[in-house]
Design an enzyme around this catalytic site. Structure first.
Site, short mmCIF file in Angstrom:
data_model
loop_
_atom_site.label_atom_id
_atom_site.label_comp_id
_atom_site.label_asym_id
_atom_site.label_seq_id
_atom_site.Cartn_x
_atom_site.Cartn_y
_atom_site.Cartn_z
N GLU A 193 -8.70 1.55 2.91
CA GLU A 193 -7.87 0.43 3.41
C GLU A 193 -6.84 0.34 2.41
O GLU A 193 -6.31 -0.87 1.98
CB GLU A 193 -8.58 -1.00 3.54
CG GLU A 193 -9.43 -1.46 4.91
CD GLU A 193 -10.21 -0.38 5.16
OE1 GLU A 193 -9.87 1.03 5.26
OE2 GLU A 193 -11.33 -0.72 5.94
N GLY A 194 -6.34 1.44 1.84
CA GLY A 194 -5.07 1.42 0.93
C GLY A 194 -5.37 1.58 -0.50
O GLY A 194 -6.38 0.69 -1.23
N GLU A 222 -2.05 10.17 7.50
CA GLU A 222 -1.77 11.51 8.16
C GLU A 222 -1.55 12.59 7.01
O GLU A 222 -1.30 12.17 5.98
CB GLU A 222 -0.34 11.51 8.70
CG GLU A 222 -0.40 10.37 10.03
CD GLU A 222 0.97 10.39 10.56
OE1 GLU A 222 1.90 11.23 10.34
OE2 GLU A 222 0.73 9.90 11.86
N ALA A 271 -7.23 5.27 13.27
CA ALA A 271 -6.50 6.43 12.89
C ALA A 271 -5.24 5.99 12.37
O ALA A 271 -4.17 6.09 13.29
CB ALA A 271 -6.71 7.22 13.97
N ARG A 311 -9.46 -5.29 3.93
CA ARG A 311 -9.90 -5.07 2.69
C ARG A 311 -10.66 -5.91 1.78
O ARG A 311 -11.52 -5.60 0.91
CB ARG A 311 -8.34 -5.53 2.14
CG ARG A 311 -7.08 -4.37 2.47
CD ARG A 311 -5.88 -4.61 1.91
NE ARG A 311 -5.13 -3.66 2.35
CZ ARG A 311 -3.88 -3.50 2.79
NH1 ARG A 311 -3.43 -4.64 2.91
NH2 ARG A 311 -3.54 -2.34 3.30
N GLY A 351 -28.61 5.68 -19.99
CA GLY A 351 -28.59 6.82 -20.83
C GLY A 351 -28.54 7.94 -19.68
O GLY A 351 -28.27 7.66 -18.76
#
Ligand SMILES: Cc1cc2nc3c(=O)[nH]c(=O)nc-3n(C[C@H](O)[C@H](O)[C@H](O)COP(=O)(O)OP(=O)(O)OC[C@H]3O[C@@H](n4cnc5c(N)ncnc54)[C@H](O)[C@@H]3O)c2cc1C
Length: 385
Positions: A355-356, A124, A121, A235, A331
């Site tokens: 992860e950013g 924000e 967590a 990452r 297609g």
């Protein structure tokens, strides 16, 4: 796990992924929810919760090189399942590295068999990350009082423990383990996502939540350091997820190009389509080898902030290009839900954010390069600028 044990485990796991998880795709995409009642027991039986938990805590203790093909295979089937498995394993792994012996002993055996699940967590709604966090934790005797909001927190429906980042002073961030049932802690779902459907990425509100000081991870003010370590290897896991999605899109495109006939010839014989296929394979090949390099360095005990950010950056761009081209090879039918191409296209876009976003990867990569990076590989030498 030695090589022959790993080979046996991997073969069994991969065949179960295709036999038992791939068929869930239509149901999950239609209902926009994971069938947790059956999915969790299946994943537990498969050993999918203990992949990165050390053996001493009852997990499989895979190396990173062993783990990457596994998370890549999960990314080939429905993306919501991949995200659930990724977050659980990534942050159980982080806790095994940064948690205290007591925290590890209390949480990891349950994480290894899926009785516990650990969420991460950080993000924000009203603030950025790191020193910009708005959540605060004030020391009060043997406890901290946690106040703030987080959102987009994956596995918020199933997590038993949350690794929460909060400011403990104007400039310092600390990390805490927060149990789901703490008074004052509420969790609400957010709207469904574009891709990787079915998982829950909820909003957490901490309204004066009291947690024992023993729940702090490491020393006060070490949160930024822990954050960087946890996100560094995670990452690479996201880049491996990009590889799985890209590889599946390439494999489906090859199969389609061989069988789709226009003007009397399979489209695989048309130079324009051959170019798409070759470009897709170039991205896939490069990503496979970047990942192996990063994994081997981490497994050898090196820190890899540059390699991890480059893998994540290249992975998100590669899977973006590959899924674009897969749509062109297929297609119009690829735009419908009759093929998995449309789902892979949507699933891939989450890899841009997890992860950013790219901006943070540019920042980390440039910081490492400017400080002077040792590539530590066969090409490293004594060149001059
Ligand atoms: C499905 C899903 C699951 C997720 N799971 C988790 C989770 O489990 N735990 C968790 O903590 N987070 C999670 N996230 C959040 C995710 O990590 C963030 O969405 C992502 O890191 C971007 O942060 P943000 O949404 O706050 O965007 P913002 O920070 O608002 O960024 C918006 C744009 O502004 C740019 N930007 C922002 N700040 C700067 C700056 N200082 N300099 C330059 N450019 C800047 C960004 O690059 C981006 O392009 C999840 C997100 C999704 C969609």
């Amino acid at each position: 796990m030695n090589q022959s044990e790993y080979d046996t485990f991997r073969d069994r796991l991969f065949s179960r992924i295709w036999r038992e998880l791939d068929p869930l795709e239509t149901q999950i995409e239609d209902e926009e929810r994971l069938p947790l009642e059956t999915l969790i027991p299946t994943l537990r039986e498969m050993g999918a919760f203990g992949l990165l938990v050390p053996e001493e805590y009852g997990g499989l203790g895979l190396t990173i090189e062993q783990y990457l093909p596994v998370i890549a295979e999960f990314a080939k089937v429905q993306g919501g399942i991949r995200v659930l498995v990724h977050v659980h394993n990534s942050f159980a792994h982080a806790l095994s590295e940064i948690g205290s012996p007591e925290q590890r002993a209390a949480i990891l055996p349950g994480a290894a068999d899926g009785r516990h699940s650990i969420a991460f967590a950080l993000t924000e709604p009203e603030h950025g990350t790191g020193a910009d966090l708005g959540s605060t934790a004030h020391r009060d005797g043997d406890e901290y009082v946690l106040t703030g909001r987080k959102w987009l927190i994956t596995n918020s429906d199933i997590a038993s423990h949350f690794i929460v980042f909060a400011r403990t002073s104007a400039t310092e961030v600390s990390a805490f383990v927060v149990e789901r049932d703490r008074p004052g802690f509420t969790i609400t779902p957010l709207p469904e996502t574009m891709g990787c459907k079915g998982g829950e990425h909820g909003e957490l509100v901490f309204d004066g939540v009291r947690i024992p000081a023993a729940n702090r991870i490491g020393a006060e003010g070490q949160g930024q350091e822990h954050l960087e370590r946890a996100l560094e290897i995670s990452r690479v896991f996201i880049a491996a997820s990009s590889l799985g999605t890209a590889q599946r899109a390439l494999d489906l495109s090859l199969a389609h190009a061989r069988q789709r006939v226009t003007f009397g010839k399979p489209i695989a014989h048309r130079q324009a389509v051959q170019r798409y296929l070759a470009e897709m394979a170039t991205d896939v090949y490069a990503l496979r080898h970047m990942l192996l390099d990063a994994a081997r360095k981490w497994d050898a005990g090196q820190r890899i902030p540059l390699e991890a950010s480059l893998c994540k950056l290249f992975g998100l761009e590669a899977v973006g290009r590959v899924t674009d081209r897969a749509l062109l090879v297929h297609g119009g039918i690829g735009y419908t839900r009759r093929t998995p191409i449309e789902r892979l296209y949507r699933d891939a876009r989450l890899n841009w954010l997890e992860e950013g976003p790219p901006t943070i990867q540019y920042l980390v990569a440039a910081r490492e390069l400017v400080a002077g990076h040792d590539w530590a590989d066969a090409f490293a030498g004594t060149g001059h600028a």
